[in-house]
Design a protein around this motif. Structure first.
Motif, PDB file in Angstrom:
ATOM      1  N   ALA A 112       0.742  -1.157  -0.254  1.00 45.56           N
ATOM      2  CA  ALA A 112       0.170   0.028   0.019  1.00 45.56           C
ATOM      3  C   ALA A 112       0.937   1.249  -0.047  1.00 45.56           C
ATOM      4  O   ALA A 112       1.988   1.236   0.332  1.00 45.56           O
ATOM      5  N   SER A 113       0.552   2.422  -0.395  1.00 41.83           N
ATOM      6  CA  SER A 113       1.069   3.638  -0.489  1.00 41.83           C
ATOM      7  C   SER A 113       1.466   4.009   0.815  1.00 41.83           C
ATOM      8  O   SER A 113       2.611   4.973   1.098  1.00 41.83           O
ATOM      9  N   ASP A 114       0.681   3.559   2.013  1.00 40.90           N
ATOM     10  CA  ASP A 114       1.150   4.042   3.285  1.00 40.90           C
ATOM     11  C   ASP A 114       2.096   2.885   3.848  1.00 40.90           C
ATOM     12  O   ASP A 114       2.304   3.127   5.238  1.00 40.90           O
ATOM     13  N   SER A 115       2.456   1.851   3.358  1.00 40.60           N
ATOM     14  CA  SER A 115       3.434   0.708   3.565  1.00 40.60           C
ATOM     15  C   SER A 115       4.595   1.536   4.406  1.00 40.60           C
ATOM     16  O   SER A 115       5.320   2.038   3.506  1.00 40.60           O
ATOM     17  N   LYS A 116       5.050   0.823   5.418  1.00 36.30           N
ATOM     18  CA  LYS A 116       6.384   1.257   5.953  1.00 36.30           C
ATOM     19  C   LYS A 116       7.519   0.605   5.138  1.00 36.30           C
ATOM     20  O   LYS A 116       8.510   1.263   4.724  1.00 36.30           O
ATOM     21  N   VAL A 117       7.048  -0.779   4.879  1.00 36.82           N
ATOM     22  CA  VAL A 117       8.276  -1.464   4.052  1.00 36.82           C
ATOM     23  C   VAL A 117       8.438  -0.760   2.532  1.00 36.82           C
ATOM     24  O   VAL A 117       9.687  -0.681   2.486  1.00 36.82           O
ATOM     25  N   LEU A 118       7.293  -0.194   1.850  1.00 31.98           N
ATOM     26  CA  LEU A 118       7.711   0.425   0.582  1.00 31.98           C
ATOM     27  C   LEU A 118       8.447   1.680   0.990  1.00 31.98           C
ATOM     28  O   LEU A 118       9.199   1.964   0.049  1.00 31.98           O
ATOM     29  N   LYS A 119       7.926   2.444   1.851  1.00 31.06           N
ATOM     30  CA  LYS A 119       8.747   3.789   2.186  1.00 31.06           C
ATOM     31  C   LYS A 119      10.267   3.425   2.299  1.00 31.06           C
ATOM     32  O   LYS A 119      11.094   4.078   1.819  1.00 31.06           O
ATOM     33  N   GLU A 120      10.664   2.506   3.036  1.00 31.48           N
ATOM     34  CA  GLU A 120      11.923   2.037   3.397  1.00 31.48           C
ATOM     35  C   GLU A 120      12.765   1.752   2.249  1.00 31.48           C
ATOM     36  O   GLU A 120      13.996   1.720   2.012  1.00 31.48           O
ATOM     37  N   THR A 121      12.045   0.773   1.340  1.00 31.76           N
ATOM     38  CA  THR A 121      12.421   0.220   0.097  1.00 31.76           C
ATOM     39  C   THR A 121      12.767   1.420  -0.957  1.00 31.76           C
ATOM     40  O   THR A 121      14.037   1.541  -1.385  1.00 31.76           O
ATOM     41  N   VAL A 122      11.823   2.345  -0.890  1.00 35.21           N
ATOM     42  CA  VAL A 122      12.143   3.796  -1.928  1.00 35.21           C
ATOM     43  C   VAL A 122      13.191   4.552  -1.476  1.00 35.21           C
ATOM     44  O   VAL A 122      14.122   4.819  -2.064  1.00 35.21           O
ATOM     45  N   ILE A 123      13.250   4.658  -0.110  1.00 37.77           N
ATOM     46  CA  ILE A 123      14.542   5.358   0.481  1.00 37.77           C
ATOM     47  C   ILE A 123      15.737   4.681   0.073  1.00 37.77           C
ATOM     48  O   ILE A 123      16.701   5.280  -0.323  1.00 37.77           O
ATOM     49  N   ASP A 124      15.672   3.319   0.331  1.00 38.58           N
ATOM     50  CA  ASP A 124      16.906   2.647   0.181  1.00 38.58           C
ATOM     51  C   ASP A 124      17.535   2.607  -1.631  1.00 38.58           C
ATOM     52  O   ASP A 124      18.612   2.947  -1.848  1.00 38.58           O
ATOM     53  N   ARG A 125      16.341   2.489  -2.435  1.00 36.51           N
ATOM     54  CA  ARG A 125      16.954   2.563  -3.831  1.00 36.51           C
ATOM     55  C   ARG A 125      17.012   3.998  -4.333  1.00 36.51           C
ATOM     56  O   ARG A 125      17.972   3.935  -5.072  1.00 36.51           O
ATOM     57  N   ARG A 126      16.501   4.999  -3.696  1.00 34.39           N
ATOM     58  CA  ARG A 126      17.088   6.240  -3.878  1.00 34.39           C
ATOM     59  C   ARG A 126      18.421   6.574  -3.808  1.00 34.39           C
ATOM     60  O   ARG A 126      19.254   7.062  -4.516  1.00 34.39           O
ATOM     61  N   LYS A 127      18.928   6.003  -2.516  1.00 30.90           N
ATOM     62  CA  LYS A 127      20.409   6.225  -2.177  1.00 30.90           C
ATOM     63  C   LYS A 127      21.135   5.382  -3.157  1.00 30.90           C
ATOM     64  O   LYS A 127      22.406   5.800  -3.632  1.00 30.90           O
ATOM     65  N   GLN A 128      20.727   4.000  -3.594  1.00 26.99           N
ATOM     66  CA  GLN A 128      21.669   3.431  -4.336  1.00 26.99           C
ATOM     67  C   GLN A 128      21.736   3.914  -5.720  1.00 26.99           C
ATOM     68  O   GLN A 128      22.736   3.956  -6.166  1.00 26.99           O
TER      69      GLN A 128
END
Length: 215
Positions: A112-128
């Protein structure tokens, strides 16, 4: 009694004849007709929209794929090859692990758009992505961070392709303008002029790049 048996036999015979006729029509004649029309009118698409390079099939223009080194990081994940343009992330895989375009099943992450897992994944991908392409995190476009609904999308946005130009040019010893021109030449417009968004097919772009570098 005899009349009842004969009636039942007639019904069974009629049912078997109908089954045979429908099997021949729907199971043989119709598939052959559809296949024949597809092969005659849409040969390329009917055969999987195959893309060839150097006389061999290297993929499909409708299915994304990764471009990795023959190395893995400490967690066992494949390392992206800096010589090539990279696709968007993929959620295609099994329920147990993400195969990243090594297709077993297609599908989205269903987070879901408010998923904590999705948020953390996006943050990690942005850094990578920012680190890999030597750019600031603010420049990373959304399709570099999120997977498509099918997980098989072969396209990236022109913005994501342009973000990778400097890295690809430097890794291959090419002029930046040369690589930027490749991206421009392989940017597809909206379908029928108004449907969808401009996009770049990563496989076709990398094939064109390989022809320049002889990789």
């Amino acid at each position: 009694m005899n009349s009842s048996v004969r009636g039942t036999a007639r019904l069974i015979g009629a049912g078997l004849r109908a089954l045979l006729a429908l099997t021949v029509v729907c199971g043989v004649l119709y598939p052959l007709a559809v296949t024949g029309i597809a092969q005659a009118a849409f040969h390329h698409k009917a055969n999987g929209s195959e893309v060839t390079s150097g006389g061999r099939v290297v993929g499909s223009e409708n299915i994304g794929q990764r471009f990795d080194l023959d190395k893995k990081d400490e967690d066992g994940n494949p390392l992206p090859d800096p010589h090539y343009f990279q696709p968007r992330p993929s959620a295609a895989g099994t329920n147990a692990y993400n195969t990243q375009y090594s297709i077993i099943v297609s599908g989205a992450s269903n987070l879901a758009s408010d998923s904590k897992v999705l948020k953390e994944t996006v943050i990690d991908r942005r850094k990578q992505v920012a680190h890999f392409n030597h750019v600031s995190e603010s420049r990373v476009p959304v399709d570099a961070l999120t997977a498509s609904a099918s997980g098989l999308d072969p396209h990236i946005s022109p913005a994501y392709a342009e973000l990778q130009v400097n890295r690809v040019a430097q890794a291959n010893g090419l002029a930046r303008d040369t690589v930027a021109r490749l991206v421009k030449d392989h940017t597809e417009g909206r379908q029928l002029g108004f449907l969808g968004e401009p996009r770049v097919n990563v496989l076709k772009l990398n094939i064109a790049l390989s022809r320049l570098t002889q990789r």
